[in-house]
Design a protein around this motif. Structure first.
Motif, PDB file in Angstrom:
ATOM      1  N   VAL A   7       0.682  -1.098  -0.026  1.00  0.00           N
ATOM      2  CA  VAL A   7       0.062  -0.112  -0.067  1.00  0.00           C
ATOM      3  C   VAL A   7       0.943   1.292  -0.063  1.00  0.00           C
ATOM      4  O   VAL A   7       1.868   1.180   0.833  1.00  0.00           O
ATOM      5  CB  VAL A   7      -1.090  -0.065   1.172  1.00  0.00           C
ATOM      6  CG1 VAL A   7      -1.776   1.142   1.175  1.00  0.00           C
ATOM      7  CG2 VAL A   7      -1.809  -1.217   1.188  1.00  0.00           C
ATOM      8  N   LEU A   8       0.674   2.018  -0.885  1.00  0.00           N
ATOM      9  CA  LEU A   8       1.368   3.247  -1.027  1.00  0.00           C
ATOM     10  C   LEU A   8       0.740   4.262  -0.137  1.00  0.00           C
ATOM     11  O   LEU A   8      -0.517   4.710  -0.484  1.00  0.00           O
ATOM     12  CB  LEU A   8       1.624   3.793  -2.481  1.00  0.00           C
ATOM     13  CG  LEU A   8       2.188   5.436  -2.671  1.00  0.00           C
ATOM     14  CD1 LEU A   8       3.557   5.299  -2.066  1.00  0.00           C
ATOM     15  CD2 LEU A   8       2.084   5.583  -4.258  1.00  0.00           C
ATOM     16  N   VAL A   9       1.210   5.052   0.758  1.00  0.00           N
ATOM     17  CA  VAL A   9       0.630   6.214   1.533  1.00  0.00           C
ATOM     18  C   VAL A   9       1.295   7.441   1.160  1.00  0.00           C
ATOM     19  O   VAL A   9       2.611   7.451   1.452  1.00  0.00           O
ATOM     20  CB  VAL A   9       0.525   5.869   3.212  1.00  0.00           C
ATOM     21  CG1 VAL A   9      -0.029   7.199   3.891  1.00  0.00           C
ATOM     22  CG2 VAL A   9      -0.072   4.730   3.255  1.00  0.00           C
ATOM     23  N   VAL A  10       0.675   8.323   0.721  1.00  0.00           N
ATOM     24  CA  VAL A  10       1.065   9.788   0.444  1.00  0.00           C
ATOM     25  C   VAL A  10       0.543  10.642   1.246  1.00  0.00           C
ATOM     26  O   VAL A  10      -0.514  11.093   1.096  1.00  0.00           O
ATOM     27  CB  VAL A  10       0.956  10.202  -1.059  1.00  0.00           C
ATOM     28  CG1 VAL A  10       1.907  11.447  -1.323  1.00  0.00           C
ATOM     29  CG2 VAL A  10       1.483   8.899  -1.977  1.00  0.00           C
ATOM     30  N   GLU A  11       1.193  11.044   2.454  1.00  0.00           N
ATOM     31  CA  GLU A  11       0.502  11.862   3.432  1.00  0.00           C
ATOM     32  C   GLU A  11       1.792  12.699   4.073  1.00  0.00           C
ATOM     33  O   GLU A  11       2.836  12.263   4.523  1.00  0.00           O
ATOM     34  CB  GLU A  11       0.006  10.968   4.460  1.00  0.00           C
ATOM     35  CG  GLU A  11      -0.307  11.743   5.989  1.00  0.00           C
ATOM     36  CD  GLU A  11      -1.411  12.885   5.650  1.00  0.00           C
ATOM     37  OE1 GLU A  11      -1.114  14.013   5.693  1.00  0.00           O
ATOM     38  OE2 GLU A  11      -2.515  12.377   5.166  1.00  0.00           O
ATOM     39  N   ASP A  12       1.621  14.238   4.127  1.00  0.00           N
ATOM     40  CA  ASP A  12       2.744  14.987   4.572  1.00  0.00           C
ATOM     41  C   ASP A  12       2.617  15.375   6.120  1.00  0.00           C
ATOM     42  O   ASP A  12       3.803  15.869   6.592  1.00  0.00           O
ATOM     43  CB  ASP A  12       2.447  16.388   3.827  1.00  0.00           C
ATOM     44  CG  ASP A  12       1.338  17.285   4.028  1.00  0.00           C
ATOM     45  OD1 ASP A  12       0.255  16.471   4.089  1.00  0.00           O
ATOM     46  OD2 ASP A  12       1.378  18.359   4.361  1.00  0.00           O
ATOM     47  N   LEU A  54      -3.994   8.754  -0.504  1.00  0.00           N
ATOM     48  CA  LEU A  54      -3.530   9.822  -0.917  1.00  0.00           C
ATOM     49  C   LEU A  54      -4.010  10.999  -0.345  1.00  0.00           C
ATOM     50  O   LEU A  54      -5.421  11.207  -0.209  1.00  0.00           O
ATOM     51  CB  LEU A  54      -3.722  10.099  -2.468  1.00  0.00           C
ATOM     52  CG  LEU A  54      -3.137   9.249  -3.565  1.00  0.00           C
ATOM     53  CD1 LEU A  54      -3.623   9.420  -5.101  1.00  0.00           C
ATOM     54  CD2 LEU A  54      -1.758   8.779  -3.372  1.00  0.00           C
ATOM     55  N   ASP A  55      -3.225  11.893   0.709  1.00  0.00           N
ATOM     56  CA  ASP A  55      -3.882  12.886   0.995  1.00  0.00           C
ATOM     57  C   ASP A  55      -4.244  13.828   0.010  1.00  0.00           C
ATOM     58  O   ASP A  55      -3.685  13.877  -1.205  1.00  0.00           O
ATOM     59  CB  ASP A  55      -2.990  13.589   2.014  1.00  0.00           C
ATOM     60  CG  ASP A  55      -3.410  14.884   2.885  1.00  0.00           C
ATOM     61  OD1 ASP A  55      -4.609  14.941   2.936  1.00  0.00           O
ATOM     62  OD2 ASP A  55      -2.607  15.590   3.290  1.00  0.00           O
ATOM     63  N   ILE A  56      -5.225  14.860   0.073  1.00  0.00           N
ATOM     64  CA  ILE A  56      -5.538  15.637  -1.028  1.00  0.00           C
ATOM     65  C   ILE A  56      -4.381  16.843  -0.929  1.00  0.00           C
ATOM     66  O   ILE A  56      -3.892  17.219  -2.003  1.00  0.00           O
ATOM     67  CB  ILE A  56      -7.113  16.060  -0.917  1.00  0.00           C
ATOM     68  CG1 ILE A  56      -7.988  15.112  -1.361  1.00  0.00           C
ATOM     69  CG2 ILE A  56      -7.207  17.357  -2.021  1.00  0.00           C
ATOM     70  CD1 ILE A  56      -9.482  15.317  -1.408  1.00  0.00           C
ATOM     71  N   ALA A  57      -4.227  17.199   0.099  1.00  0.00           N
ATOM     72  CA  ALA A  57      -3.372  18.529   0.324  1.00  0.00           C
ATOM     73  C   ALA A  57      -2.221  18.039   0.439  1.00  0.00           C
ATOM     74  O   ALA A  57      -1.687  17.720   1.601  1.00  0.00           O
ATOM     75  CB  ALA A  57      -3.911  19.505   1.328  1.00  0.00           C
ATOM     76  N   LEU A  58      -1.156  18.228  -0.436  1.00  0.00           N
ATOM     77  CA  LEU A  58       0.294  17.897  -0.430  1.00  0.00           C
ATOM     78  C   LEU A  58       1.129  18.913  -1.081  1.00  0.00           C
ATOM     79  O   LEU A  58       0.769  19.538  -1.810  1.00  0.00           O
ATOM     80  CB  LEU A  58       0.445  16.514  -1.236  1.00  0.00           C
ATOM     81  CG  LEU A  58      -0.349  15.292  -0.880  1.00  0.00           C
ATOM     82  CD1 LEU A  58      -0.219  14.024  -1.633  1.00  0.00           C
ATOM     83  CD2 LEU A  58       0.483  14.436   0.561  1.00  0.00           C
ATOM     84  N   GLY A  63      -3.259  15.409  -4.296  1.00  0.00           N
ATOM     85  CA  GLY A  63      -3.532  14.064  -4.215  1.00  0.00           C
ATOM     86  C   GLY A  63      -4.468  13.702  -5.434  1.00  0.00           C
ATOM     87  O   GLY A  63      -4.346  12.733  -6.327  1.00  0.00           O
ATOM     88  N   THR A  64      -5.424  14.735  -5.689  1.00  0.00           N
ATOM     89  CA  THR A  64      -6.242  14.538  -6.910  1.00  0.00           C
ATOM     90  C   THR A  64      -5.562  14.599  -8.089  1.00  0.00           C
ATOM     91  O   THR A  64      -5.955  13.877  -9.336  1.00  0.00           O
ATOM     92  CB  THR A  64      -7.083  15.761  -6.966  1.00  0.00           C
ATOM     93  OG1 THR A  64      -6.662  17.067  -6.726  1.00  0.00           O
ATOM     94  CG2 THR A  64      -8.332  15.498  -5.749  1.00  0.00           C
ATOM     95  N   VAL A  80      -7.807   5.495  -2.360  1.00  0.00           N
ATOM     96  CA  VAL A  80      -8.881   6.159  -1.149  1.00  0.00           C
ATOM     97  C   VAL A  80      -8.010   7.379  -0.976  1.00  0.00           C
ATOM     98  O   VAL A  80      -6.735   7.708  -0.674  1.00  0.00           O
ATOM     99  CB  VAL A  80      -8.437   5.344  -0.072  1.00  0.00           C
ATOM    100  CG1 VAL A  80      -9.121   5.775   1.098  1.00  0.00           C
ATOM    101  CG2 VAL A  80      -8.969   3.848  -0.182  1.00  0.00           C
ATOM    102  N   PHE A  81      -8.737   8.581  -0.875  1.00  0.00           N
ATOM    103  CA  PHE A  81      -8.383   9.997  -0.546  1.00  0.00           C
ATOM    104  C   PHE A  81      -8.668  10.196   0.966  1.00  0.00           C
ATOM    105  O   PHE A  81      -9.470   9.670   1.361  1.00  0.00           O
ATOM    106  CB  PHE A  81      -9.209  10.968  -1.431  1.00  0.00           C
ATOM    107  CG  PHE A  81      -8.710  10.996  -3.019  1.00  0.00           C
ATOM    108  CD1 PHE A  81      -7.427  11.484  -3.150  1.00  0.00           C
ATOM    109  CD2 PHE A  81      -9.672  10.478  -3.847  1.00  0.00           C
ATOM    110  CE1 PHE A  81      -7.176  11.704  -4.558  1.00  0.00           C
ATOM    111  CE2 PHE A  81      -9.370  10.829  -5.250  1.00  0.00           C
ATOM    112  CZ  PHE A  81      -7.890  11.228  -5.498  1.00  0.00           C
ATOM    113  N   LEU A  82      -7.834  11.068   1.402  1.00  0.00           N
ATOM    114  CA  LEU A  82      -7.700  11.535   2.793  1.00  0.00           C
ATOM    115  C   LEU A  82      -7.829  13.088   2.523  1.00  0.00           C
ATOM    116  O   LEU A  82      -7.127  13.677   1.875  1.00  0.00           O
ATOM    117  CB  LEU A  82      -6.357  11.340   3.537  1.00  0.00           C
ATOM    118  CG  LEU A  82      -6.028   9.600   3.595  1.00  0.00           C
ATOM    119  CD1 LEU A  82      -4.738   9.588   4.565  1.00  0.00           C
ATOM    120  CD2 LEU A  82      -7.202   9.021   4.304  1.00  0.00           C
TER     121      LEU A  82
END
Length: 226
Positions: A7-12, A54-58, A63-64, A80-82
């Protein structure tokens, strides 16, 4: 890598990223974390995860935008968006760009794990014995995860595929939005019925001339009918 996949998590926000990593790892997933949008997109292309969170605000790329670029390249990995934004526009935009689900911060990490599990079950396909479903020019083959209109294949996200499959399972039967949330997403109206409306609109857009097979029953929900 875990047998369950990466799982790839992109979160700042690092505390959130660490908590998500902990809970996904406990559930048996391999986890790779990035804190920057551009790095997240590169990792998605390089590592081919089974799900992207994916967080949206990065920083550098939202993320979008990551999701949009993956979809344009033909990559339909479940997303999945956060989002910390209490703004329906952001959530709807994410779904319209090909996202499968979203969670609004603050969220339960256990719920995120449950959403990831549900997405992977949908992406893995049906159990044995599910029949091919046909309605007018539209054919859906659950075993091959394939949809065609007059023989031409369509590309659907796992969620779009299962939504269409559920409607085709009982042609003429009107499903409420709450019923579709429970059957397709695996949870009740917590996410909001607007999620269903957006995915139905996306499916119709992809069906083209066959879009009329999916009808809105005002004040109730949706049905598939020739």
């Amino acid at each position: 890598m875990s047998d369950k996949g990466l799982v790839l998590v992109v979160e700042d926000e690092r505390p959130i990223a660490d908590l998500v990593r902990l809970y996904l790892s406990r559930d048996g997933y391999g986890v790779h974390v990035e804190h920057d949008g551009a790095a997240g997109l590169a990792a998605a292309r390089r590592m081919r995860p089974v799900v992207c969170v994916l967080d949206i605000a990065l920083p550098s790329m939202e993320g979008t935008e990551i999701c949009r670029r993956l979809r344009e390249a033909g990559d339909w990995t479940p997303v999945v968006f956060l989002t910390a934004r209490d703004d329906e526009v952001d959530r709807i935009l994410g779904l319209e760009l090909g996202g499968d689900d979203y969670l609004t911060k603050p969220f339960s990490p256990r719920e995120l794990v449950a959403r990831v599990r549900a997405l992977l079950r949908r992406a893995a396909g049906p159990g044995e014995g599910e029949r091919v479903k046909t309605l007018g020019p539209l054919t859906l083959d659950p075993g091959r995860r394939r949809v065609t209109v007059e023989g031409d294949p369509l590309t659907l996200t796992p969620t779009e595929f299962d939504l269409l499959g559920h409607l085709l399972g009982r042609p003429g039967r009107v499903f409420t939005r709450e019923e579709l949330l429970a059957a397709v997403w695996g949870y009740a109206s917590h996410a909001g019925t607007r999620t269903v409306d957006v995915h139905v609109a996306q499916v119709r857009a992809k069906l083209g001339a066959a879009a009329g097979l999916i009808r809105t029953v005002r004040g109730v929900g949706y049905t598939a009918d020739a």
